[in-house]
Design an enzyme around this catalytic site. Structure first.
Site, short mmCIF file in Angstrom:
data_model
loop_
_atom_site.label_atom_id
_atom_site.label_comp_id
_atom_site.label_asym_id
_atom_site.label_seq_id
_atom_site.Cartn_x
_atom_site.Cartn_y
_atom_site.Cartn_z
N LYS A 1 -7.52 2.40 49.99
CA LYS A 1 -6.75 2.36 50.96
C LYS A 1 -7.17 2.44 52.40
O LYS A 1 -7.05 1.47 53.38
CB LYS A 1 -5.47 3.26 50.93
CG LYS A 1 -4.52 2.52 49.84
CD LYS A 1 -3.09 2.60 49.91
CE LYS A 1 -2.55 2.40 48.28
NZ LYS A 1 -0.71 1.95 48.43
N LYS B 1 -6.51 -4.65 40.56
CA LYS B 1 -5.12 -4.48 39.94
C LYS B 1 -4.11 -5.40 40.76
O LYS B 1 -4.46 -5.48 41.39
CB LYS B 1 -4.28 -2.78 40.31
CG LYS B 1 -4.36 -2.47 40.93
CD LYS B 1 -3.26 -1.00 41.01
CE LYS B 1 -2.57 -1.03 42.52
NZ LYS B 1 -1.87 -0.21 42.11
N LYS C 1 1.70 -4.53 45.17
CA LYS C 1 3.10 -5.24 45.21
C LYS C 1 2.79 -5.71 46.67
O LYS C 1 3.47 -6.44 47.73
CB LYS C 1 3.92 -4.57 45.08
CG LYS C 1 4.05 -3.20 45.95
CD LYS C 1 5.82 -2.70 45.75
CE LYS C 1 5.96 -1.32 44.62
NZ LYS C 1 4.42 -0.15 45.83
P1 ATP Z 1 0.68 -0.56 47.00
O1 ATP Z 1 0.49 -2.33 47.36
O2 ATP Z 1 2.15 -0.53 48.01
O3 ATP Z 1 0.38 0.61 47.01
P2 ATP Z 1 1.41 -0.16 44.03
O4 ATP Z 1 2.16 -2.01 43.50
O5 ATP Z 1 0.14 -0.37 44.05
O6 ATP Z 1 1.55 -0.27 45.61
P3 ATP Z 1 3.00 1.75 43.64
O7 ATP Z 1 4.41 2.42 44.24
O8 ATP Z 1 1.84 2.43 43.96
O9 ATP Z 1 2.95 0.08 43.48
O10 ATP Z 1 2.87 2.07 42.28
C1 ATP Z 1 4.47 2.55 41.52
C2 ATP Z 1 4.38 2.75 40.16
O11 ATP Z 1 3.55 1.14 39.63
C3 ATP Z 1 2.84 3.24 39.48
O12 ATP Z 1 3.36 3.94 38.11
C4 ATP Z 1 1.62 2.80 39.57
O13 ATP Z 1 1.17 2.47 38.56
C5 ATP Z 1 2.43 1.17 39.12
N1 ATP Z 1 1.75 0.63 38.80
C6 ATP Z 1 1.52 -0.50 40.09
N2 ATP Z 1 0.17 -0.97 40.19
C7 ATP Z 1 0.30 -1.62 37.99
C8 ATP Z 1 -0.42 -2.91 38.21
N3 ATP Z 1 -0.50 -3.13 38.72
N4 ATP Z 1 -0.58 -2.53 36.19
C9 ATP Z 1 0.10 -1.64 36.05
N5 ATP Z 1 1.01 -0.07 36.94
C10 ATP Z 1 1.30 -0.70 37.84
#
Ligand code: ATP
Ligand code: LTN
Length: 335
Positions: free
Chosen positions: A116, A198, A201
């Site tokens: 980040k 990965k 969002k």
């Molecule tokens: P950001 O992009 O804002 O960092 P993020 O998409 O990584 O957010 P989070 O809110 O940080 O999402 O994560 C919420 C949940 O979703 C966590 O349990 C995280 O491990 C899971 N998660 C996020 N991205 C993935 C992915 N690509 N595959 C599986 N699980 C995921």
């Protein structure tokens, strides 16, 4: 099993964008499935979200929308607790105390902080750095047994366990040491255009890389059709086929079929047919959720009720742990 005897699950999600299919498969779907066996708390981690600059009106809206989505996937606010992190003051209070039990050396190793910081080089703030400490506080305040998350959060769970163990080592058994619950299939859904990273969002560079839970069915189908595969034609699960393997993971997770069975089903199919099959499976899973989301998100009064009641129930539990912690570290005690 009686309600009191059930173990406790805690998990949370940041309102940092519309949740992705990765969020759904890695986290939300399991939250729903674990509800019968555990007493659960599900948080909207808006305090974590402001570690990256947010537009205030959008953040407020996304916070409510995430509560509506929790309801739409089938989380039950009568049996469990759904709440917004900033509504429970104990989070901010315990985070400070736990900061004093966390080493900079530990935080320096966090890969999410490194990622980040690289992404937001103009805003590498202290909150981003101590993000895992705030998260540890979330989990520890509720004496959680199990934390269902995607694989990217494993390191944060480990530091949480270390912080809790250190605190307990000094003051006795104050915190329950939580275990991570990381699904076997779908713990790391990769980007459709870049299957080496990965699916996230908050990524805005390439919308075709991410499926959002609220994407229209045809948008979902088209994104999957455009997904990067390889110059080969064989549908096979293998490290050297990251694009195809990612689609197989997605298919397996949404249908509940094991990977071998999924791969066997598409054996001999071209990529076109394979992608159509995956697209339809994803649409079948998400469409009913989208329908329910529309209903919940338009019922403002009900959403507010869920948020207010959730905050009260969560605060009650959190304050018990916080009071204990404050006593232990030597803050004044008033009768
Ligand atoms: P950001 O992009 O804002 O960092 P993020 O998409 O990584 O957010 P989070 O809110 O940080 O999402 O994560 C919420 C949940 O979703 C966590 O349990 C995280 O491990 C899971 N998660 C996020 N991205 C993935 C992915 N690509 N595959 C599986 N699980 C995921
Ligand atoms: N950092 C988490 C969201 C989160 C969380 C938590 C997850 C905040 N507090 C407590 C589990 C337990 C993420 O998924 N990025």
């Amino acid at each position: 099993m009686s309600e009191e005897k059930k173990k406790i699950i805690y998990s949370a999600m940041q309102p940092s964008g519309v949740p992705s299919l990765g969020n759904y498969i890695g986290a939300l779907k399991n939250w729903k499935n674990l509800q019968d066996e555990y007493n659960c708390l599900f948080g909207v981690a808006n305090m974590h979200a402001i570690t990256v600059r947010q537009n205030p009106a959008e953040l407020r809206q996304r916070t409510k929308d995430l509560v509506a989505l929790f309801l739409a996937i089938g989380l039950d606010p009568e049996k469990h607790i759904i709440y917004v992190q900033s509504d429970v003051k104990a989070h901010a209070e315990i985070a400070w105390i736990l900061n004093c039990f966390t080493y900079m050396g530990e935080l320096n190793r966090m890969t999410q902080f490194k990622d980040k910081s690289a992404k937001h080089a103009d805003n590498i703030n202290a909150g981003l750095y101590t993000y895992p400490v705030l998260m540890a506080g979330d989990i520890l305040l509720y004496q959680s047994d199990l934390v269902p998350v995607g694989a990217d959060q494993k390191q944060h769970l480990e530091i949480c366990r270390d912080i809790a163990g250190r605190f307990n080592g000094v003051y006795g058994d104050v915190f329950k040491i939580p275990d991570p619950y990381i699904p076997k299939v779908g713990a790391r859904i990769m980007g459709l255009q870049n299957p080496e990273r990965k699916m996230s969002k908050s990524e805005s560079d390439n919308v075709n890389n991410v499926i959002y839970i609220l994407d229209e069915p045809n948008v979902i189908r088209n994104k999957i059709k455009r997904a990067v595969t390889d110059s080969d034609t064989e549908v096979r699960y293998s490290e050297d086929k990251p694009g195809v393997s990612n689609l197989l993971n997605i298919y397996s997770a949404v249908t509940g079929k094991p990977i071998d069975e999924a791969a066997a089903e598409f054996k001999g199919c071209g990529y076109g047919e394979f992608k159509t099959g995956v697209g339809e499976a994803v649409v079948a899973e998400l469409e009913p959720i989208q329908q329910r989301f529309k209903e919940y998100s338009s019922d403002k009064a009900y959403l507010e009720k869920v948020m207010k009641e959730g905050a009260e129930k969560a605060s009650y539990i959190a304050n018990k742990t916080l009071t204990k912690v404050k006593k232990k570290v030597g803050y004044p005690i008033y009768k």
